[in-house]
Design a protein around this motif. Structure first.
Motif, mmCIF file in Angstrom:
data_model
loop_
_atom_site.group_PDB
_atom_site.id
_atom_site.type_symbol
_atom_site.label_atom_id
_atom_site.label_comp_id
_atom_site.label_asym_id
_atom_site.label_seq_id
_atom_site.Cartn_x
_atom_site.Cartn_y
_atom_site.Cartn_z
ATOM 1 N N PRO A 184 4.720 28.424 -30.120
ATOM 2 C CA PRO A 184 5.547 29.619 -30.301
ATOM 3 C C PRO A 184 7.041 29.300 -30.161
ATOM 4 N N ALA A 185 7.843 29.843 -31.072
ATOM 5 C CA ALA A 185 9.296 29.660 -30.979
ATOM 6 C C ALA A 185 9.892 31.011 -30.589
ATOM 7 N N LEU A 186 10.001 31.258 -29.280
ATOM 8 C CA LEU A 186 10.467 32.560 -28.801
ATOM 9 C C LEU A 186 11.894 32.459 -28.268
ATOM 10 N N TYR A 187 12.567 33.596 -28.227
ATOM 11 C CA TYR A 187 13.919 33.654 -27.666
ATOM 12 C C TYR A 187 13.808 34.027 -26.182
ATOM 13 N N VAL B 191 9.631 41.165 -25.295
ATOM 14 C CA VAL B 191 8.506 41.172 -26.244
ATOM 15 C C VAL B 191 8.782 42.197 -27.352
ATOM 16 N N ASN B 192 9.180 43.397 -26.938
ATOM 17 C CA ASN B 192 9.458 44.454 -27.905
ATOM 18 C C ASN B 192 10.615 44.082 -28.835
ATOM 19 N N GLU B 193 11.665 43.500 -28.253
ATOM 20 C CA GLU B 193 12.831 43.120 -29.064
ATOM 21 C C GLU B 193 12.497 42.036 -30.093
ATOM 22 N N PHE C 222 10.731 39.312 -20.793
ATOM 23 C CA PHE C 222 11.509 38.399 -21.632
ATOM 24 C C PHE C 222 10.648 37.211 -22.061
ATOM 25 N N GLY C 223 11.065 36.600 -23.165
ATOM 26 C CA GLY C 223 10.313 35.461 -23.720
ATOM 27 C C GLY C 223 9.995 34.404 -22.681
ATOM 28 N N GLU D 201 -3.405 43.280 -26.269
ATOM 29 C CA GLU D 201 -3.145 43.621 -24.856
ATOM 30 C C GLU D 201 -1.752 43.198 -24.401
ATOM 31 N N LEU D 202 -0.768 43.572 -25.205
ATOM 32 C CA LEU D 202 0.624 43.255 -24.833
ATOM 33 C C LEU D 202 1.407 44.510 -24.467
ATOM 34 N N ASP D 203 0.746 45.695 -24.509
ATOM 35 C CA ASP D 203 1.517 46.930 -24.312
ATOM 36 C C ASP D 203 2.199 47.013 -22.955
ATOM 37 N N ASP D 204 1.583 46.415 -21.915
ATOM 38 C CA ASP D 204 2.246 46.473 -20.605
ATOM 39 C C ASP D 204 3.226 45.301 -20.400
#
Ligand code: ADP
Length: 252
Positions: A80-83, A88-90, A124-125, A116-119
């Motif tokens: 994964p290339a995350l900031y 998560v939402n952003e 942050f990444g 199951e990412l709603d909570d």
């Protein structure tokens, strides 16, 4: 839907992909199978347009690097290339805007629920566990609803619920006429619905068969895998059998 013609990619003297050609139909799921270092990630990165290569790749008749082709191509990278500074939402909002998606909020909610990412939406990444990062990585690949989706070793690091959900998503996309290419070096992870398997070894394709062709030949995928790879590279075969998970990934 996806045409790869005579694609060769070299990293210095290493021939990662050697004159690869294959065609994938719409509404099909293809498993790209091969040991670590076979060239699976390289052909995926070439298809998505991240690498320079010789040969020709078209999607729905469009050269893969054109804007029109990029709109229908999706990719879930192995790593994964995350900031680190985006939540998560952003991440999802950012991607939706980059793709100029309309009415994407419902789609984001649906993906957050399924995986199951709603909570976790305000995390942050760099606050996410490896498994959470992988789930967000998947959601980002699925958000734009690509017609052709490439998933590079997507099961690695996922919990059983997420693996089941991913398999459901793959089946749904397939039945909606989408084209899926899923890479793996673990034969057992391919117990899902697949239509074609392409087996790679040392940068070349050593088998390209449909499920019905394999069934007609009375063979299992594992039998075919060992038949076409055995003796070619003993080390790679033992890695594919799960004896050495470290492989060459650390070299990248
Ligand atoms: P796979 O995805 O099947 O594990 P890769 O496509 O990652 O295989 O790698 C194919 C070959 O290309 C391997 O020999 C690997 O070491 C080499 N390779 C991959 N990426 C790079 C890179 N960025 N620089 C140099 N060699 C690379």
């Amino acid at each position: 839907m996806l045409d790869v013609k005579n694609v060769t990619k070299k990293y210095g003297k290493t021939i990662a992909c050697n004159d690869l050609s294959f065609h994938l139909d719409p509404g099909s799921m293809t498993v790209l199978l091969g040991p670590n270092g076979a060239g699976k990630s390289t052909i995926m990165k070439s298809i998505i347009g991240f690498l320079k290569y010789s040969g020709e790749i078209t999607v729905n008749g469009l050269v893969n690097k054109t804007t029109e082709a990029r709109r229908i191509l999706g990719y879930v990278p192995e790593i994964p290339a995350l900031y680190p500074n985006l939540t998560v939402n952003e991440h999802m909002e950012f991607l939706a805007r980059a793709y100029k998606m309309q009415d994407y909020k419902g789609r984001i909610e649906e993906l957050f629920k399924r995986f199951e990412l709603d909570d976790k939406r305000k995390k942050f990444g760099d606050e996410l566990s490896k498994g959470m990062q992988q789930k967000l990585n998947l959601c980002l690949g699925l958000l734009p609803e690509p017609k052709v989706l490439l998933l590079d070793e997507p099961m690695i690091g996922l919990d059983p619920h997420a693996i089941k959900e991913l398999k459901n998503v793959i089946e749904e996309m397939r039945s909606e006429g989408k084209t899926l290419l899923v890479s793996t070096h673990i034969i057992d992870s391919v117990d899902m619905l697949w239509d074609r398997t392409i087996i790679m070894q040392n940068g070349s394709i050593c088998a390209n068969v449909t499920k019905s062709e394999l069934e007609a030949a009375g063979k299992t995928l594992e039998e075919l895998f060992f038949e076409v790879t055995e003796g070619v590279d003993e080390r790679a075969v033992s890695e594919a059998a799960g004896e050495d998970e470290a492989g060459e990934k650390g070299e990248k």
